[in-house]
Design a protein around this motif. Structure first.
Motif, PDB file in Angstrom:
ATOM      1  N   GLN A   3      23.383 -51.635 -37.783  1.00 16.91           N
ATOM      2  CA  GLN A   3      22.334 -51.901 -36.805  1.00 16.91           C
ATOM      3  C   GLN A   3      21.415 -53.020 -37.275  1.00 16.91           C
ATOM      4  N   THR A   4      21.157 -53.072 -38.580  1.00 13.76           N
ATOM      5  CA  THR A   4      20.327 -54.145 -39.126  1.00 13.76           C
ATOM      6  C   THR A   4      20.997 -55.495 -38.918  1.00 13.76           C
ATOM      7  N   LYS A   5      22.303 -55.544 -39.142  1.00 13.86           N
ATOM      8  CA  LYS A   5      23.047 -56.791 -38.954  1.00 13.86           C
ATOM      9  C   LYS A   5      23.094 -57.187 -37.483  1.00 13.86           C
ATOM     10  N   VAL A   6      23.230 -56.194 -36.591  1.00 13.55           N
ATOM     11  CA  VAL A   6      23.304 -56.476 -35.159  1.00 13.55           C
ATOM     12  C   VAL A   6      22.010 -57.099 -34.664  1.00 13.55           C
ATOM     13  N   ARG A   7      20.887 -56.642 -35.185  1.00 12.07           N
ATOM     14  CA  ARG A   7      19.595 -57.176 -34.750  1.00 12.07           C
ATOM     15  C   ARG A   7      19.433 -58.653 -35.091  1.00 12.07           C
ATOM     16  N   LYS A   8      20.209 -59.135 -36.046  1.00 13.77           N
ATOM     17  CA  LYS A   8      20.120 -60.536 -36.454  1.00 13.77           C
ATOM     18  C   LYS A   8      21.053 -61.442 -35.654  1.00 13.77           C
ATOM     19  N   LEU A   9      21.802 -60.872 -34.718  1.00 14.93           N
ATOM     20  CA  LEU A   9      22.729 -61.660 -33.917  1.00 14.93           C
ATOM     21  C   LEU A   9      22.006 -62.367 -32.783  1.00 14.93           C
ATOM     22  N   THR A  10      22.608 -63.446 -32.304  1.00 17.19           N
ATOM     23  CA  THR A  10      22.107 -64.083 -31.092  1.00 17.19           C
ATOM     24  C   THR A  10      22.472 -63.180 -29.911  1.00 17.19           C
ATOM     25  N   PRO A  11      21.815 -63.342 -28.762  1.00 12.65           N
ATOM     26  CA  PRO A  11      22.140 -62.501 -27.601  1.00 12.65           C
ATOM     27  C   PRO A  11      23.630 -62.536 -27.239  1.00 12.65           C
ATOM     28  N   ARG A  12      24.257 -63.716 -27.260  1.00 16.83           N
ATOM     29  CA  ARG A  12      25.669 -63.807 -26.908  1.00 16.83           C
ATOM     30  C   ARG A  12      26.546 -63.137 -27.968  1.00 16.83           C
ATOM     31  N   GLN A  13      26.212 -63.325 -29.238  1.00 18.28           N
ATOM     32  CA  GLN A  13      26.971 -62.669 -30.304  1.00 18.28           C
ATOM     33  C   GLN A  13      26.873 -61.153 -30.183  1.00 18.28           C
TER      34      GLN A  13
END
Length: 201
Positions: A3-13
């Protein structure tokens, strides 16, 4: 961690990652580059690959080269239950419940076995063995095989095929389902033993 890694993604990623996760968890395998492009309106395969490489670099997925659908999640969701729910034994008279509450049968060893290969039947040549076109047969490579079992054999100059395996006086004898006569083989001719059949309706 995921979840921590997901929060660092761009909206499209993030959208693409959630799409990958949904397909892997609910369908059993990831989407192709073409499916991802169609879902998000990305015309160029290179555009899709850029997003996949970014997700891989950020530690959320693993991709295997030369395999179009080989996308795996680095972390399995902690609330996701493994295995298939086992209800009970089925017969013509009905179902006899297991009586042990919710029980799940774990088939994860099948998917994680490096010695296991899967083949899809294209015809009904093995119908006598109750294997028909469209079935997926699971073949496991081993050091030795039990006499009387079905094995996948590839003799020099011929295509692989399933045959009944026998060892007699130190020699390997093969019987091909639906065909008369027998044949001999060497240990190197045997690619593996049939250990399962998957059929989808």
């Amino acid at each position: 961690m995921a979840q921590t890694k997901v929060r660092k993604l761009t909206p499209r990623q993030r959208e693409i990652y959630e799409f990958l996760k949904d397909k892997i968890l609910n369908r059993g395998y990831g989407p192709t580059v073409r499916e991802i492009g169609a879902r998000f309106g990305i015309r160029s395969p290179n555009g899709v690959m850029c997003h996949l490489k970014a997700l891989e670099k950020k530690g959320l997925i693993i991709r295997e080269s030369h395999m179009s659908r080989a996308i795996q999640l680095v972390e399995w969701p902690p609330d996701r239950k493994w295995g298939v729910r086992f209800v009970g034994d089925l017969s013509a008279s009905g179902v006899k419940a297991s009586g042990r509450g919710e029980e799940r049968l774990d088939f994860s060893d099948v998917g994680n076995d490096e010695n296991l290969d899967c083949y899809r039947m294209k015809d009904n040549s093995l119908s006598d063995e109750h294997i028909v076109a469209g079935d997926f047969v699971l073949v496991r490579k081993a050091d030795s095989y039990t006499s009387g079992t079905l094995v996948l054999v590839r003799k020099r100059g011929k295509r692989p095929t399933l045959a009944r395996y026998f060892v007699e006086e130190g020699e390997i004898r093969l019987e091909y389902p639906g065909k008369k006569g027998t044949d001999t083989a060497t240990k190197n001719d045997v690619l593996g033993e049939l250990v399962g059949v998957i059929r989808r309706y």
